[in-house]
Structure formats: structure tokens, C-alpha cells
Design a protein around this motif. Structure first.
Motif, short mmCIF file in Angstrom:
data_model
loop_
_atom_site.label_atom_id
_atom_site.label_comp_id
_atom_site.label_asym_id
_atom_site.label_seq_id
_atom_site.Cartn_x
_atom_site.Cartn_y
_atom_site.Cartn_z
N TYR A 1 0.83 -1.20 0.00
CA TYR A 1 0.00 0.00 0.00
C TYR A 1 0.87 1.26 0.00
O TYR A 1 0.54 2.26 -0.65
CB TYR A 1 -0.92 0.01 1.23
CG TYR A 1 -2.12 -0.91 1.13
CD1 TYR A 1 -2.37 -1.66 -0.02
CD2 TYR A 1 -3.02 -1.02 2.19
CE1 TYR A 1 -3.47 -2.50 -0.11
CE2 TYR A 1 -4.12 -1.86 2.10
CZ TYR A 1 -4.35 -2.59 0.97
OH TYR A 1 -5.44 -3.42 0.88
N LEU A 2 1.96 1.22 0.74
CA LEU A 2 2.86 2.37 0.78
C LEU A 2 3.51 2.60 -0.60
O LEU A 2 3.70 3.73 -1.03
CB LEU A 2 3.94 2.17 1.85
CG LEU A 2 3.45 2.26 3.30
CD1 LEU A 2 4.56 1.84 4.26
CD2 LEU A 2 2.98 3.68 3.63
N THR B 1 8.01 11.86 0.80
CA THR B 1 9.12 11.26 1.55
C THR B 1 8.63 10.53 2.79
O THR B 1 9.42 9.91 3.50
CB THR B 1 10.11 12.36 1.98
OG1 THR B 1 9.40 13.35 2.76
CG2 THR B 1 10.74 13.04 0.77
N SER B 2 7.32 10.58 3.05
CA SER B 2 6.79 9.98 4.28
C SER B 2 7.05 8.49 4.36
O SER B 2 7.31 7.94 5.43
CB SER B 2 5.28 10.25 4.37
OG SER B 2 5.02 11.64 4.42
N VAL B 3 6.96 7.80 3.20
CA VAL B 3 7.13 6.35 3.24
C VAL B 3 8.55 5.96 3.60
O VAL B 3 8.79 4.88 4.15
CB VAL B 3 6.74 5.73 1.88
CG1 VAL B 3 7.77 6.05 0.81
CG2 VAL B 3 6.58 4.22 2.00
N GLU B 4 9.53 6.84 3.30
CA GLU B 4 10.90 6.53 3.66
C GLU B 4 11.23 6.96 5.09
O GLU B 4 12.33 6.75 5.58
CB GLU B 4 11.88 7.23 2.71
CG GLU B 4 11.99 6.57 1.35
CD GLU B 4 10.90 7.02 0.39
OE1 GLU B 4 10.27 8.06 0.68
OE2 GLU B 4 10.68 6.33 -0.63
N SER C 1 3.55 5.76 -5.74
CA SER C 1 3.21 5.85 -7.16
C SER C 1 2.21 6.97 -7.43
O SER C 1 2.31 7.69 -8.42
CB SER C 1 2.65 4.51 -7.64
OG SER C 1 2.23 4.59 -8.98
N LEU C 2 1.24 7.11 -6.53
CA LEU C 2 0.24 8.16 -6.68
C LEU C 2 0.89 9.54 -6.67
O LEU C 2 0.51 10.43 -7.46
CB LEU C 2 -0.79 8.06 -5.55
CG LEU C 2 -1.95 9.07 -5.58
CD1 LEU C 2 -2.78 8.90 -6.84
CD2 LEU C 2 -2.83 8.91 -4.33
N HIS C 3 1.87 9.72 -5.83
CA HIS C 3 2.57 11.00 -5.76
C HIS C 3 3.45 11.23 -6.99
O HIS C 3 3.57 12.35 -7.48
CB HIS C 3 3.41 11.08 -4.49
CG HIS C 3 2.60 11.34 -3.25
ND1 HIS C 3 1.73 10.42 -2.72
CD2 HIS C 3 2.52 12.45 -2.44
CE1 HIS C 3 1.15 10.92 -1.64
NE2 HIS C 3 1.62 12.15 -1.45
N VAL C 4 4.06 10.16 -7.50
CA VAL C 4 4.87 10.28 -8.71
C VAL C 4 3.99 10.72 -9.87
O VAL C 4 4.36 11.60 -10.66
CB VAL C 4 5.57 8.94 -9.03
CG1 VAL C 4 6.20 8.99 -10.42
CG2 VAL C 4 6.62 8.63 -7.99
N ASP C 5 2.81 10.12 -9.99
CA ASP C 5 1.89 10.50 -11.07
C ASP C 5 1.51 11.97 -11.00
O ASP C 5 1.34 12.63 -12.03
CB ASP C 5 0.62 9.64 -11.00
CG ASP C 5 0.81 8.25 -11.55
OD1 ASP C 5 1.78 8.03 -12.31
OD2 ASP C 5 -0.01 7.36 -11.24
N GLY C 6 1.38 12.47 -9.77
CA GLY C 6 0.97 13.86 -9.61
C GLY C 6 2.12 14.85 -9.54
O GLY C 6 1.90 16.06 -9.37
#
Length: 334
Positions: free
Chosen positions: A63-64, A79-82, A69-74
């Protein structure tokens, strides 16, 4: 940008992305400007903590990845996931709740395949010739179910799916000793260059893929761009139809059909190769694996493990410490 990911990947990612957005809306986890994206670290932490105990830790990680990916598209920073906090939270969830064992489908080994095929009556019962050939090819070619069938809701395309043109009998149709199968698209071929695999005949065996394919081509001749495997309604063989067909045959044989699926053939062939003593490289080559993930497909024979365990009690022990032959009688120079 949209085609930078496969449609199937985007479909998988959409589940996690949708769940985060719903969680943020229900809990008022908005940014100061009222937006949800880019996701803040507190929002991600709240969501991950909510998922803990509800889904598997590996699902949380997936899910993370979907959120990234959602942020890359936009074109948004993410950086939250890291974040060390997020990573430690996921690790804590795994330690506290544990992780359930995988329950993969069971392998269709050669004896099970032979039993399955014995329930089919190609040339007599409509559709059985197709199912028979598909089963033989799935096992012998270590095919992924998505390479053999059209997915749920998917449409057939000769540029993406197996067609009659994909099969070449060599050296000739009449005297074929093997077939050359061209996969227009596959999991490890995202740019659709096409992958060609060679599948040998097994003369005299019920499981011979070449004989099964020849019977299919003779019984139901089709144009080159027609689906390699068709259902009775003329549509390309779907995954659900294929699984239903093999489960019906397994049920007739007195086996539990629910523990087998389309991937069972690939797993069974990989297990058979390992039991036959194939090297890691050879198994990866046959199954077109690019990593050690093939090991997840292999079932170790309990009898083999029992035999190895018994050998521990008769193993020869060196009386002197072992030293490589190259060092024996070696005299050091002053």
C-alpha cells in the motif's frame, strides 16, 4: 506517464490509494490548505497504525508503494514512506501481530497432471481438447496463468496474447520433436519485445505438449491471428474458465479442487525440476525467473528431507581437519 505502469499494476495500486484517501477524509487528516496530497507523515502514520492487525505487514508495504506511485503520477513530493518512523511502525506491527503463513496454491505435479488429464476426453467432449492442450503446455512451458489465458474482463489481442501464430512446430508439423512458443507479452517482458521458449515433445506420454497441440490444431483449425486456446463460445480462454475446467477434472479424480489454480502447473513443474536435480540456473532458465523468487514455487519432498536427515548418522567424519588439496604438502618459503 500513465503507460509507465502496466494496467494490472495500476489496478492493484488503486486499492491502497483509495483506502488512504478514505481514511484521511474520515479522520480529517488534511493539509493546512485543505488538500490530502501530498500525504503528510502524521497522516501516513495514522493510516498505517489503523491497518495494523487488519492486513498483513507485506500488504501495508504494498500500500505504501501504491501511495508513492500516486505521488509520482501527480509530480508531488513524497518522503513519508521513507520516514524512519513509518518504517519502524511497520516493523513493530509485524513483530506484535506476526505474519500469517502464505497459503499458496498447491503444485500440480506430474502424477496429478496425469490423473487430471485422464478425466478429459479430447475429441469426444467439446472443449476437452483445448483444456488438455492448455494443461500440457502450462506444465511443460512453466507458463504463468496470465501468459496462457486472458484475464478477468480482458479482451483478446494477438499482440498481447497467445495466438495460433505463436506456435511453430519443428522441424515440421508432421514430425515435430518440439515447438517454439512465442509469448507476445509476459511479466518479465514489460516492453513487449516477445519471448520465445522451446518446449520438447514427450513421445508416448499422456502429458506430451506437442501431441496435445497437434490434436488441437487438427480438430479446430483457425486463422493465424485467432486465440491459441478458445472456449466453446469462441472467445479466448479466460482465466476463470480455465481454472473451472481443471477443477472439474480434479474433482472427478477425487482430489480437492479448491487447492489448485492456474499457477499450480508452473509450481508443479518447478518442483519436479528441483526433485530431478536441475541446477538453480537451469530452473531459472526454464521458468524465465530473473531472481531467486523461483524458490517460492518449489515444494521440498518430505521423503528427501527424511533421507538427508538419516544420512547425518552415517556421515564419515574426517579424523584430521580438512584442508584443500592445493595446500597439501605445501612448504612455506622463508
Amino acid at each position: 506517464l500513465w503507460h509507465g505502469l502496466a494496467a494490472s499494476t495500476r489496478k492493484t495500486y488503486s486499492t491502497g490509494q483509495r483506502q488512504f484517501i478514505i481514511h484521511a477524509q474520515l479522520n480529517g487528516l488534511y493539509n493546512p490548505d485543505g488538500s490530502i496530497l501530498p500525504a503528510s507523515e502524521p497522516a501516513i502514520l495514522s493510516w498505517v497504525a489503523h491497518l495494523g492487525g487488519r492486513v498483513q505487514p507485506k500488504t501495508i508495504k504494498a500500500y505504501l508503494s501504491a501511495m508513492r506511485s500516486l505521488h509520482v503520477d501527480g509530480g508531488l513530493p513524497f518522503t513519508s514512506v521513507e520516514s524512519p518512523l513509518v518504517q519502524r511502525l511497520v516493523r513493530g506491527i509485524k513483530r506484535y501481530h506476526g505474519e500469517r503463513d502464505r497459503k499458496p496454491v498447491q503444485p500440480i505435479t506430474l502424477p496429478i497432471l496425469t490423473t487430471l488429464l485422464a478425466q478429459l476426453k479430447p475429441g469426444t467432449i467439446p472443449g476437452d481438447t483445448t483444456t488438455y492442450a492448455a494443461c500440457c503446455l502450462a506444465y511443460s512451458g512453466l507458463l504463468r496463468s496470465g501468459e496462457l489465458t486472458v484475464g478477468k474482463g480482458g479482451k483478446y489481442s494477438a499482440s498481447l496474447n497467445l495466438s495460433r501464430r505463436s506456435v511453430q512446430f519443428l522441424p515440421t508439423f508432421a514430425d515435430a520433436t518440439h515447438v517454439r512458443l512465442t509469448l507476445p507479452a509476459s511479466k518479465t517482458d514489460p516492453f513487449r519485445k516477445g519471448v520465445t521458449i522451446t518446449v520438447a515433445a514427450a513421445p508416448g506420454q499422456l502429458t506430451c505438449p506437442v501431441a496435445a497441440l497437434k490434436a488441437l490444431f487438427i480438430e479446430t483449425p483457425r486463422p493465424d491471428d485467432a486465440p491459441l486456446f478458445e472456449q466453446l463460445d469462441g472467445q479466448a480462454l479466460s482465466y476463470s474458465h480455465f481454472v473451472k475446467s481443471i477443477r472439474n477434472a480434479l474433482s472427478l479424480a477425487g482430489l480437492n479442487p479448491e487447492i489448485y489454480a492456474g499457477h499450480s502447473f508452473r509450481r508443479g513443474a518447478a518442483s519436479a525440476a528441483a526433485a530431478a536435480g536441475y541446477s538453480d540456473y537451469e530452473i531459472q532458465l526454464l521458468g524465465r525467473w530473473r531472481s531467486d523468487s523461483y524458490k517460492l514455487y518449489i515444494d521440498n519432498d518430505p521423503n528427501r528431507i527424511l533421507h538427508l536427515s538419516s544420512l547425518l548418522h552415517v556421515a564419515f567424519t574426517h579424523l584430521a581437519p580438512f584442508e584443500p588439496p592445493a595446500l597439501r604438502d605445501f612448504t612455506a618459503m622463508a
